[in-house]
Design a protein around this motif. Sequence first.
Motif, mmCIF file in Angstrom:
data_model
loop_
_atom_site.group_PDB
_atom_site.id
_atom_site.type_symbol
_atom_site.label_atom_id
_atom_site.label_comp_id
_atom_site.label_asym_id
_atom_site.label_seq_id
_atom_site.Cartn_x
_atom_site.Cartn_y
_atom_site.Cartn_z
ATOM 1 N N SER A 71 -1.578 -3.192 15.957
ATOM 2 C CA SER A 71 -1.295 -1.762 15.877
ATOM 3 C C SER A 71 -2.472 -1.069 15.208
ATOM 4 O O SER A 71 -3.284 -1.711 14.543
ATOM 5 N N ARG A 72 -2.558 0.240 15.425
ATOM 6 C CA ARG A 72 -3.628 0.967 14.739
ATOM 7 C C ARG A 72 -3.060 2.216 14.106
ATOM 8 O O ARG A 72 -2.075 2.778 14.571
ATOM 9 N N ASP A 73 -3.701 2.627 13.024
ATOM 10 C CA ASP A 73 -3.315 3.834 12.298
ATOM 11 C C ASP A 73 -4.530 4.748 12.303
ATOM 12 O O ASP A 73 -5.488 4.521 11.554
ATOM 13 N N ASN A 74 -4.476 5.775 13.147
ATOM 14 C CA ASN A 74 -5.636 6.652 13.290
ATOM 15 C C ASN A 74 -5.939 7.399 12.002
ATOM 16 O O ASN A 74 -7.104 7.650 11.676
ATOM 17 N N ALA A 75 -4.924 7.758 11.266
ATOM 18 C CA ALA A 75 -5.135 8.520 10.034
ATOM 19 C C ALA A 75 -5.828 7.669 8.972
ATOM 20 O O ALA A 75 -6.676 8.153 8.220
ATOM 21 N N LYS A 76 -5.463 6.389 8.910
ATOM 22 C CA LYS A 76 -6.042 5.512 7.891
ATOM 23 C C LYS A 76 -7.274 4.779 8.398
ATOM 24 O O LYS A 76 -7.948 4.103 7.617
ATOM 25 N N ASN A 77 -7.540 4.871 9.700
ATOM 26 C CA ASN A 77 -8.666 4.149 10.301
ATOM 27 C C ASN A 77 -8.528 2.638 10.103
ATOM 28 O O ASN A 77 -9.500 1.951 9.733
ATOM 29 N N THR A 78 -7.328 2.147 10.327
ATOM 30 C CA THR A 78 -7.081 0.714 10.189
ATOM 31 C C THR A 78 -6.463 0.148 11.463
ATOM 32 O O THR A 78 -5.774 0.858 12.203
ATOM 33 N N VAL A 79 -6.720 -1.118 11.677
ATOM 34 C CA VAL A 79 -6.106 -1.859 12.774
ATOM 35 C C VAL A 79 -5.466 -3.099 12.164
ATOM 36 O O VAL A 79 -6.146 -3.851 11.457
ATOM 37 N N ASP A 80 -4.189 -3.281 12.398
ATOM 38 C CA ASP A 80 -3.450 -4.375 11.785
ATOM 39 C C ASP A 80 -3.075 -5.435 12.813
ATOM 40 O O ASP A 80 -2.915 -5.143 14.004
#
Length: 122
Positions: A71-80
């Motif tokens: 998954s990715r979080d565009n706001a946090k700039n992370t990919v989990d």
Amino acid sequence: QAQLVESGGGLVQAGASLRLSCAASGRTFGNYAMGWFRQAPGKERECVGVIMWTGGSTWYADSVKGRFTISRDNAKNTVDLQMNSLKPEDTAVYYCAAGNSYSSRYRDYMYWGQGTQVTVSS
């Protein structure tokens, strides 16, 4: 300068779960594919999953399909990478990578993190 930093590795027993996170910085990865790769001792680096930063399309290796989720979080700039039902054969160093092709080939990725160790005991 583009930078990818993985976190969340560790030692767990078979059947447990782990969540790896990749923090991206230094450039815009909006049109990039983000891949999670792993490499066990004596083995080639293999792709376990890919997600497109824009659109969220995903691909998984057969060996992890149904157990791993990217998954990715565009706001946090992370990919989990959520890893469930871990097996001893999942033991490896896990790497986050960014490339401009929706690909499972490591040669198509130009930015790499330093890796995080995942060890699954039986």
